[in-house]
Design an enzyme around this catalytic site. Structure first.
Site, PDB file in Angstrom:
ATOM      1  N   HIS A 203      -4.407  -5.501  -0.661  1.00 54.65           N
ATOM      2  CA  HIS A 203      -3.784  -4.185  -0.477  1.00 54.65           C
ATOM      3  C   HIS A 203      -2.385  -4.332   0.125  1.00 54.65           C
ATOM      4  O   HIS A 203      -1.403  -3.790  -0.400  1.00 54.65           O
ATOM      5  CB  HIS A 203      -4.673  -3.341   0.439  1.00 54.65           C
ATOM      6  CG  HIS A 203      -4.160  -1.961   0.696  1.00 54.65           C
ATOM      7  ND1 HIS A 203      -4.777  -0.829   0.203  1.00 54.65           N
ATOM      8  CD2 HIS A 203      -3.090  -1.506   1.410  1.00 54.65           C
ATOM      9  CE1 HIS A 203      -4.111   0.238   0.587  1.00 54.65           C
ATOM     10  NE2 HIS A 203      -3.081  -0.143   1.329  1.00 54.65           N
ATOM     11  N   GLU A 204      -2.297  -5.069   1.219  1.00 50.73           N
ATOM     12  CA  GLU A 204      -1.004  -5.211   1.889  1.00 50.73           C
ATOM     13  C   GLU A 204      -0.028  -6.051   1.059  1.00 50.73           C
ATOM     14  O   GLU A 204       1.189  -5.840   1.121  1.00 50.73           O
ATOM     15  CB  GLU A 204      -1.195  -5.826   3.276  1.00 50.73           C
ATOM     16  CG  GLU A 204      -2.141  -5.057   4.202  1.00 50.73           C
ATOM     17  CD  GLU A 204      -1.746  -3.603   4.405  1.00 50.73           C
ATOM     18  OE1 GLU A 204      -0.552  -3.263   4.205  1.00 50.73           O
ATOM     19  OE2 GLU A 204      -2.626  -2.789   4.754  1.00 50.73           O
TER      20      GLU A 204
ATOM     21  N   HIS B  17       1.792  -3.846  -1.269  1.00 49.37           N
ATOM     22  CA  HIS B  17       2.912  -3.212  -0.561  1.00 49.37           C
ATOM     23  C   HIS B  17       4.100  -4.170  -0.469  1.00 49.37           C
ATOM     24  O   HIS B  17       5.254  -3.764  -0.674  1.00 49.37           O
ATOM     25  CB  HIS B  17       2.491  -2.813   0.855  1.00 49.37           C
ATOM     26  CG  HIS B  17       1.563  -1.643   0.916  1.00 49.37           C
ATOM     27  ND1 HIS B  17       1.618  -0.589   0.029  1.00 49.37           N
ATOM     28  CD2 HIS B  17       0.551  -1.343   1.778  1.00 49.37           C
ATOM     29  CE1 HIS B  17       0.680   0.299   0.333  1.00 49.37           C
ATOM     30  NE2 HIS B  17       0.022  -0.139   1.392  1.00 49.37           N
TER      31      HIS B  17
END
EC number: 3.4.24.-
Length: 244
Positions: free
Chosen positions: A144-145, A148
């Site tokens: 997820h990160e 980003h």
């Protein structure tokens, strides 16, 4: 999500302070029975949980680092994202993926905000060691990160712009694998089959946008996510398709 705040002690809503007796972290047996019997007020439950996290911080961080290192070495999605981040002249490894205790944040209206991790363009990725359940949870959070991070390197995201943030949250929830059907079924008790992935992505994107201090309320969070949904959900780069 954006980078977690420092390890400051959590605040307690003023209303709770006025109407409830002070929480005593040393009364561990009494607190344990209060939790077991369901008689502990919500604000005390938060303080009890935070006290447990603080006492077990080293254990949690050591375990988180072990899971992080395993995923950096063996996880297909983490290795894939590392390569694509390197292709954009970025670097994410054990040096700037750190495990830390992340205290619960209490908003001005008394809502308690917890998070599993965060990305900062200046510092890298922070994994909230006290929130990690197992190696698979670390893998999903890392992925997820890393989405980003890839978005930031590729498009120079303005994280203060809710539309930019919402788009990256949609992509991160969709591409990381955290909304796969098995994860929803076993850890979130969501038994829907039709539109399960889209519903999960939308729900988690709204939640992440709402957690940002400059988002006014859930109405604004839903509005912003809806505005960018079509283009951001359909964009699977750097993957060929949604990772499930």
């Amino acid at each position: 999500m954006s980078s977690p705040e420092g390890n400051k002690p959590p605040l307690v809503p003023d209303s709770a302070k006025e109407s409830e007796p002070q929480f005593d972290p040393t009364a561990r047996t009494r607190n344990w029975f209060s939790i077991l019997l369901g008689t502990m007020p919500p604000s005390h439950q938060m303080l009890y949980r935070e006290d447990q996290y603080a006492r077990h911080e080293k254990r949690d961080c050591d375990r988180c680092e072990e899971w992080r290192d395993y995923n950096l070495k063996y996880s297909p999605i983490v290795i894939f994202m590392q390569k694509n981040i390197r292709d954009l002249n970025g670097k994410l490894d054990a040096d700037n993926i750190r495990c830390r205790r992340c205290p619960t944040r209490v908003t001005e209206d008394g809502k308690m905000v917890r998070q599993g991790g965060g990305f900062s363009p200046e510092h890298g990725i922070q994994l909230c060691a006290n929130e990690m359940r197992d190696s698979k949870h670390v893998e999903d959070t890392l992925a997820h990160e890393m989405v980003h991070a890839w978005d930031h390197l590729r498009w120079k995201v303005d994280w203060g712009d809710l539309r930019h943030a919402a788009c990256s949250e949609i992509r991160a929830a969709s591409l990381s694998g955290e909304c796969r059907w098995a994860r929803e079924f076993w850890t979130r008790n969501n038994y829907r089959v039709t539109q399960q992935h889209q519903d999960c992505v939308r729900r988690r994107a709204v939640k992440s946008v709402l957690a940002r201090p400059w988002c006014k309320d859930d109405v604004q969070a839903v509005k912003v996510v809806n505005e960018v949904w079509d283009s951001c959900y359909s964009d699977t780069r750097p993957f060929d398709e949604i990772y499930k």
